[in-house]
Design a protein around this motif. Structure first.
Motif, PDB file in Angstrom:
ATOM      1  N   ASN A 224       0.804  -1.220   0.000  1.00 18.19           N
ATOM      2  CA  ASN A 224       0.000   0.000   0.000  1.00 18.19           C
ATOM      3  C   ASN A 224       0.837   1.270   0.000  1.00 18.19           C
TER       4      ASN A 224
ATOM      5  N   GLU B 197       2.081   6.037  -0.943  1.00 12.28           N
ATOM      6  CA  GLU B 197       0.876   6.496  -1.625  1.00 12.28           C
ATOM      7  C   GLU B 197       1.193   7.727  -2.473  1.00 12.28           C
TER       8      GLU B 197
ATOM      9  N   PRO C 117      -2.965   4.008  -3.383  1.00  9.29           N
ATOM     10  CA  PRO C 117      -1.968   3.020  -2.938  1.00  9.29           C
ATOM     11  C   PRO C 117      -0.980   2.670  -4.056  1.00  9.29           C
TER      12      PRO C 117
END
Length: 92
Positions: free
Chosen positions: A57, A60, A65
């Protein structure tokens, strides 16, 4: 009235095999074609088929993500590589 060639004449090559210094239909000499540039297409293919590289993830980008923006980043990269290969091989 147009001449209607028989089936054998239609599919028979009239000229001999290309020799040194001859050109292909697109005007690129046979020995000058750069087929090595096509290996650049393997880069996006390989790096998008290795999910353990981007299956996370973070980091970002604008709240998206890494898993998603990594894959989407390959779209313009692949376009640039395709244009580069096309130019370098003269479309042949």
């Amino acid at each position: 009235m147009a001449y209607d060639a028989s089936g054998e004449e239609r599919f028979t090559r009239q000229e001999g095999p290309p020799g040194p210094g001859t050109t292909t239909r697109r005007g690129v000499p046979v020995h000058d074609r750069n087929h090595g540039w096509y290996w650049l297409f393997a880069i996006p293919f390989v790096f998008t088929l290795l999910p353990w590289i981007y299956n996370k993830n973070s980091p970002e980008l604008f709240g998206i993500p890494f898993f998603y923006w990594y894959q989407m980043a390959w779209v313009p990269i692949t376009v640039v590589l395709t244009i580069l290969v096309y130019i370098k091989t003269k479309g042949g």
